[in-house]
Design an enzyme around this catalytic site. Structure first.
Site, PDB file in Angstrom:
ATOM      1  N   HIS A 101       0.851  -1.191   0.000  1.00 41.30           N
ATOM      2  CA  HIS A 101       0.000   0.000   0.000  1.00 41.30           C
ATOM      3  C   HIS A 101       0.883   1.236   0.000  1.00 41.30           C
ATOM      4  O   HIS A 101       1.880   1.303   0.721  1.00 41.30           O
ATOM      5  CB  HIS A 101      -0.913   0.048   1.223  1.00 41.30           C
ATOM      6  CG  HIS A 101      -1.765   1.285   1.258  1.00 41.30           C
ATOM      7  ND1 HIS A 101      -2.947   1.396   0.554  1.00 41.30           N
ATOM      8  CD2 HIS A 101      -1.594   2.480   1.880  1.00 41.30           C
ATOM      9  CE1 HIS A 101      -3.457   2.590   0.744  1.00 41.30           C
ATOM     10  NE2 HIS A 101      -2.660   3.271   1.549  1.00 41.30           N
ATOM     11  N   ASP A 158     -15.030   2.036   7.367  1.00 45.17           N
ATOM     12  CA  ASP A 158     -14.033   2.948   6.801  1.00 45.17           C
ATOM     13  C   ASP A 158     -14.602   3.728   5.628  1.00 45.17           C
ATOM     14  O   ASP A 158     -14.321   4.910   5.462  1.00 45.17           O
ATOM     15  CB  ASP A 158     -12.795   2.174   6.352  1.00 45.17           C
ATOM     16  CG  ASP A 158     -11.797   3.087   5.668  1.00 45.17           C
ATOM     17  OD1 ASP A 158     -11.286   3.993   6.349  1.00 45.17           O
ATOM     18  OD2 ASP A 158     -11.566   2.935   4.465  1.00 45.17           O
ATOM     19  N   ARG A 172     -14.999  12.175   7.214  1.00 44.05           N
ATOM     20  CA  ARG A 172     -13.852  12.962   7.682  1.00 44.05           C
ATOM     21  C   ARG A 172     -13.507  14.059   6.697  1.00 44.05           C
ATOM     22  O   ARG A 172     -13.114  15.163   7.079  1.00 44.05           O
ATOM     23  CB  ARG A 172     -12.643  12.050   7.886  1.00 44.05           C
ATOM     24  CG  ARG A 172     -12.699  11.214   9.152  1.00 44.05           C
ATOM     25  CD  ARG A 172     -11.674  10.097   9.110  1.00 44.05           C
ATOM     26  NE  ARG A 172     -10.355  10.583   8.736  1.00 44.05           N
ATOM     27  CZ  ARG A 172      -9.470   9.876   8.033  1.00 44.05           C
ATOM     28  NH1 ARG A 172      -9.778   8.667   7.601  1.00 44.05           N
ATOM     29  NH2 ARG A 172      -8.292  10.391   7.746  1.00 44.05           N
TER      30      ARG A 172
END
Length: 422
Positions: free
Chosen positions: A82, A161, A168
């Protein structure tokens, strides 16, 4: 449970219990908490942070908010990678088939780009017919047959998530290391991999501008992964200047193909091989990854992956016929090539999106014809703009006002790999 108690506790710097954290993640995911209260609570977390125990409970609750892929039937060691993202960061494209060519299974669940960061899925969709949506059953089969896939995460994977990420963004609570770390690691752990290598970018073209913040994020994610039973290592790599020469979706695919064929820019090759060595080590495969680029095995695995996901690896990658050049105003050495300015310009050309709902251009972008350390003559082209919408050009050029500096003497070459965290 009184949700206001959670807000007050975290607002005042207190420690949340495991029960409180799991309750919040569950209710938040199910849309059972009013937005204003959820926003207030997440802003309290933004300012007060989470300690290690809180963060482990938080990440585990996010993982368990949805399904967890079972890769035990693949029959190969599983390891993934990642990146936190940067300008010209196309490393997943050559890296994943390279590692798979040595017998590892690489389950690469990727995302789309936002802002100046290109998304792996956007790049892959430059390939004719390529399908970025696989079922869990198709993922397992492809790992068995080919050893690698590059696809979008399913809706059932870490749904907490998915909701929190967009939430967010809206409330301005993005740049919070515990929330970033739990977001990344919940998805990676839920995908079922046994090993993970992180590429944490640092510099003006990265999410983390400061090396110290990048180190803190890397250390946090490595600790979460190892505690969850996923062997995790991180490399901190520089993102002051664009990675490679190509910035833009199809342009980066073409550059990745160069790397898979044993060519391509040296910085892209260096990071690809460094990450591949870490991934093979975690997978228990004692091989030199450089051989996979030289003998064609990585490229053959790439073609198998493209075919397995409905793409045509023989069809040419699309390219814009409309180009404009930014030239050197004097002779000398390129001593600075600003990743942020070039990424912003490519975004303004259409290579990126402002909102997740936006579409992106396959062919728009920029090629850096000269990189830091290169000598250029006056009026020599330094940047090559690839254009599919001429109305965007002036706005894109405006971003290039301080894109590069030319000096009489060369500057010391930047290190590509800054640190290793394990």
């Amino acid at each position: 449970m009184n949700f206001q108690d959670l807000i007050y506790t975290k607002r005042d710097g207190g420690i949340l219990s495991e029960t409180q954290i799991r309750w919040f993640i569950e209710k938040f995911t199910k849309n059972e908490i009013p937005d204003e209260q959820a926003g207030s609570f997440l802003m309290a977390v933004f300012f007060q942070g989470l300690n290690k125990e809180e963060l482990n409970f938080w990440t585990d609750a996010m993982i368990k908010s949805g399904e967890i892929l079972d890769l035990s039937k693949v029959g190969k060691p599983t390891v993934d990678k990642h990146s936190t993202g940067g300008v010209g960061d196309k490393i997943s494209l050559p890296l994943c088939p390279l590692v798979a060519s040595f017998g590892a299974a690489v389950p690469q669940l990727s995302g789309r780009g936002l802002g100046t960061f290109g998304g792996t899925l956007d790049k892959m969709e430059s390939i004719s017919g390529f399908n970025i949506s696989l079922t869990n059953e198709q993922m397992i089969k492809q790992l068995k047959d080919v050893g690698v896939f590059i696809t979008a995460a399913g809706v059932g994977l870490a749904p907490a998530d998915r909701k929190m990420y967009s939430f967010r963004d809206v409330i301005g609570a993005v740049e919070c290391i515990p929330l970033i770390a739990s977001s990344i690691m919940s998805k990676k752990i839920a995908e079922g991999t046994k090993g993970l290598v992180l590429d944490v970018k640092a510099g003006r073209g990265a999410f983390m501008k400061d090396v110290n913040r990048a180190r803190q994020l890397a250390e946090t994610m490595v600790e979460i992964g190892n505690k969850a039973g996923v062997k995790t290592v991180a490399l901190i790599t520089q993102m002051e200047t664009p990675l490679g020469k190509a910035v833009g979706n199809a342009l980066e695919v073409s550059e990745s193909l160069d790397v898979l064929n044993g060519k391509g820019p040296q910085d892209v090759i260096e990071i690809t091989l460094a990450l591949a060595k870490e991934m093979l080590n975690i997978a228990g495969i004692n091989k030199n990854p450089e051989t996979g680029l030289k003998d064609g095995s990585a490229y053959e695995t790439w073609k198998k992956m493209i075919k397995a996901q409905g793409g045509d690896p023989e069809k040419p990658i699309p390219v814009s016929n409309n180009k404009k050049f930014i030239k050197a105003n004097k002779s000398g050495y390129i001593t600075d090539l600003n990743a942020y300015s070039i990424g912003l310009s490519a975004w303004r050309l259409g290579a990126g999106r402002a909102k997740k709902e936006d579409s992106v251009s396959k062919t728009a972008g920029i090629i850096c014809l000269a990189k830091e350390g290169d000598f250029v003559e006056k009026d020599q082209p330094v940047l090559e703009l690839h254009i599919d919408d001429v109305a965007r050009v002036d706005f894109a050029i405006e971003a290039l006002g301080n894109a590069f500096e030319i000096s009489p003497e060369p500057k010391e070459k930047r290190k590509v790999i800054l640190e290793r965290i394990s």
